[in-house]
Design an enzyme around this catalytic site. Structure first.
Site, PDB file in Angstrom:
ATOM      1  CD  GLU A 109      -2.941   1.081   2.233  1.00  0.00           C
ATOM      2  OE1 GLU A 109      -3.976   2.175   2.108  1.00  0.00           O
ATOM      3  OE2 GLU A 109      -2.981   0.484   3.074  1.00  0.00           O
ATOM      4  CB  CYS A 128      -7.151   2.758   3.719  1.00  0.00           C
ATOM      5  SG  CYS A 128      -7.555   1.709   5.042  1.00  0.00           S
ATOM      6  CG  ASN A 166      -9.067  -2.437   2.057  1.00  0.00           C
ATOM      7  OD1 ASN A 166      -8.188  -3.357   2.157  1.00  0.00           O
ATOM      8  ND2 ASN A 166      -8.753  -1.284   2.883  1.00  0.00           N
ATOM      9  CD  GLU A 167      -9.187  -2.506   7.164  1.00  0.00           C
ATOM     10  OE1 GLU A 167      -8.259  -3.064   7.716  1.00  0.00           O
ATOM     11  OE2 GLU A 167      -9.417  -1.409   7.487  1.00  0.00           O
TER      12      GLU A 167
END
Length: 652
Positions: free
Chosen positions: A45, A239, A370-371
């Site tokens: 990331e 993120c 992603n989350e």
């Protein structure tokens, strides 16, 4: 006398000692499950200056003047005073992806623009540096560019001259050597003469990029990744896939094609943490999707792109796209698969070929979200998966269970994903070292017929989640090693795993801990890195039972262990983690083999203090040490040092 006895007893308790021998059994003829080639991989990331200022080797910050403050990173000086000017122009109607450029005027003198780099520029003696700039002269102008690389004292250590010709935009290049090494260099571009000139994409790359690719990646950082022998590369996050809001989400189509046509955006970690505000953190996308695929290929790793599912970060705005407006987001995923795998006659396959890679990248996996969590995520995932499978039935679709390893949202996600027979579920856990030791049995009870698990982000937090005081210490790394015995022991369920985050610049980080730290010239693997390396370099192909008193070894007296078979080398691989402060003698009997080789390989990581860490000055202070171990018949006797991680490899 009583006080002396008490004191002696206390000292004896505090000093490391050797416990009685423990008899372990490995059933080499009873494989439990295959260990997937993707078992140990890499999560990338763009956080902590991981891309720009990190693995992407560009030395110039804000090279195209697109930051919110167009001259951030630049300073301007004129001699004599008042003879020139710098004006930032915007051509958004004509070139929306890269609208700004610098308009330079000089009236018979000189004007210098100096770029500070990413916390300075790391320059090396006797190394070639490659300068480039897009420029156009105005009518009747005769400006030339004197390009100088300077050290921290402002002394010139390398230079060249570029003289643009003509009134049309054109790229100009020049190369020169540096005469010194300095971690805090800077680039000066001096305009001399009379007239006006427009400039854009002012760039400087070192000549020692990975595989010597022009405009490529920082070789020492890529080498650390290559040494892991990763099974996959997950990108681009994290993120940043989501964005603070959807306007700054990651859009892969804006990261491919010519570098000068890629649309830069602010990095979502720019102002995320009050303790580490980083207003000069942007994404130029010089490291874009094509480069990620190319890096995956270089590393021999399966590419695993994660795509936005129509939801922004739920810790920020939580903005969502209405269900009836998801089509462009779904099309992005389908087009990405075509870009990676499509024939050169397809729209996106042709672009890949035009960029230099006619052969497909053989993408097998794609992640959706992603989350994300909650009903809004599940209902969107259902639509994405249906569309992907309809056109590309062989693509494996990865979904997620949210940002936490437990709780109502986690339970809800798993319940729904089981119902729809999801293929792989991504779990994340940033928890204390004790949590990792306690959860070595986490996957023992997971449904063997349910979705597979991707341990997509994990790292022990020495203080607290996202605390700026977290350290990459041995307590955390050893706890991760203990936890990973449970990942490998449950290879029937767990198919991909990756530590996170990956990179951090020592002067520009936002999140700790991180696996690899670097400054402008140096880099080092943390103790956590070397734990990951010991696993990934010694994975094997099949997990087999390793037992103590007939039970899996999951923390009895501080001991954790797993065993595997390597079918290519015909070896038995033992992984033993001693989290106690006492030595342990282990007698390992390998059943199912007539005899083992008389000698094997032993690899040990050990530290006397839980707070011990590697540093840039001592990058391998705590790292694997290899030696020969003697073997008798089918038995391996191993003395485990206090607070140590040991791998033993013995041929059958």
């Amino acid at each position: 006398m009583k006080h002396i006895q008490t004191l002696l007893a206390a000292v004896a308790f505090a000093l490391p000692c050797t416990l009685g021998a423990q008899n372990l059994v490995v059933k080499a003829n009873a494989p439990i499950a295959d260990i997937q080639p993707t078992m140990y991989g890499i999560f990338f990331e763009d956080i902590n200056f991981g891309a720009d200022g990190g693995i992407y080797a560009e030395l110039v910050k804000n090279r195209s003047f697109e930051f919110y403050k167009p001259l951030m990173g630049w300073t301007t000086a004129m001699a004599p005073e008042g003879v020139g000017s710098v004006l930032i122009n915007n051509r958004e109607d004509a070139q929306s992806a890269n609208p700004r450029y610098a308009a330079i005027k000089v009236n018979g003198g000189q004007l210098s623009m100096v770029n500070e780099g990413f916390r300075g520029m790391g320059i090396k003696a006797n190394l070639d540096y490659h300068f480039s700039v897009w420029a156009r002269q105005k009518e009747q102008s005769n400006l030339s560019l004197v390009v100088e690389l300077k050290n921290a004292k402002g002394e010139v250590v390398g230079s060249t001259t570029v003289t643009p010709q003509g009134t049309e935009w054109k790229k100009y290049t020049a190369s020169f050597k540096s005469s010194q090494t300095d971690a805090k260099g800077q680039l000066s571009v001096t305009f001399k003469g009379q007239g006006a000139m427009d400039v854009d994409m002012v760039s400087l790359f070192p000549g020692d990029t990975w595989k010597n690719r022009p405009g490529g990646l920082r070789a020492d950082l890529v080498q650390l990744l290559a040494d892991l022998k990763p099974g996959f590369l997950r990108f681009p996050g994290g993120c940043i896939v989501e964005g603070h809001d959807l306007s700054v989400r990651y859009q892969w189509k804006k990261t491919v094609g010519p570098i000068e046509e890629r649309e830069m955006i602010v990095n979502r970690w720019n102002t995320e943490f009050a303790h580490r505000l980083t207003p000069d953190y942007y994404q130029t996308f010089g490291l874009g999707y094509y480069e990620y695929f190319l890096l995956s290929e270089d590393l021999g790793a399966e590419p695993l792109p994660i795509m936005n599912c129509g939801m922004a970060c739920q810790f920020n705005t939580g903005e969502v796209v209405p269900m009836d407006q998801l089509d462009p987001y779904i099309q992005d995923v389908l087009d990405l698969i075509e870009f990676a795998n499509g024939d050169v006659t397809t729209q996106w396959g042709k672009l890949r070929a035009d960029m230099g890679h006619p052969a497909p990248f053989n993408l097998k996996y794609v992640g959706v979200g992603n989350e994300q969590w909650g009903t809004q995520y599940i209902e969107r995932f259902v639509v994405f998966e249906k569309a992907i499978k309809a056109k590309y039935p062989n693509i494996i679709v990865v979904t997620g269970s949210g940002p936490f390893p437990d709780g109502a949202d986690f339970d809800y996600a798993w319940g729904e994903l089981k119902k729809m027979n999801a293929e792989i579920v991504d779990e994340h856990y940033y928890r204390s070292p004790q949590w990792f030791r306690d959860n070595a049995t986490r996957y023992d009870s997971y449904d063997r017929k349910g979705p597979k698990v991707f341990a997509g982000e994990y790292a022990a937090q020495s203080v607290a989640i996202a605390s700026p005081d977290n350290k990459n210490n041995w307590d955390c790394a050893l706890s991760e090693a203990a936890f990973m015995t449970g990942l490998e022991r449950n290879a029937e369920v767990v198919t991909l795993t990756s530590y996170a985050p990956l990179f951090a610049h020592v002067e520009a980080w936002q999140w700790t801990p991180d696996m690899i730290w670097f400054d402008n010239l140096r880099s080092m693997g943390t103790v956590n890195y070397y734990v990951q390396k010991m696993y990934s370099n010694n994975a094997g192909h099949q997990v087999v039972p390793m037992l103590l008193d007939g039970k899996a070894i999951t923390g009895q007296e501080g001991l954790y262990a797993t065993a595997a078979l390597d079918k290519e080398t015909n070896e038995v691989i033992l992984k033993l983690v001693n989290t106690s402060n006492q030595s342990k003698t282990t007698n390992v009997a390998v059943e199912g083999v007539k005899k083992l080789a008389s000698r094997g390989k032993q690899i040990v990581m050990q530290a006397d203090s839980k707070d011990a860490m590697n540093t840039l000055d001592e990058p391998t202070k705590i790292s694997p040490v290899e030696s020969v171990i003697k073997v008798s018949g089918n038995k391996v006797n191993v003395t485990l040092q206090p607070m140590s991680f040991t791998v033993v490899r013995v041929k059958k």
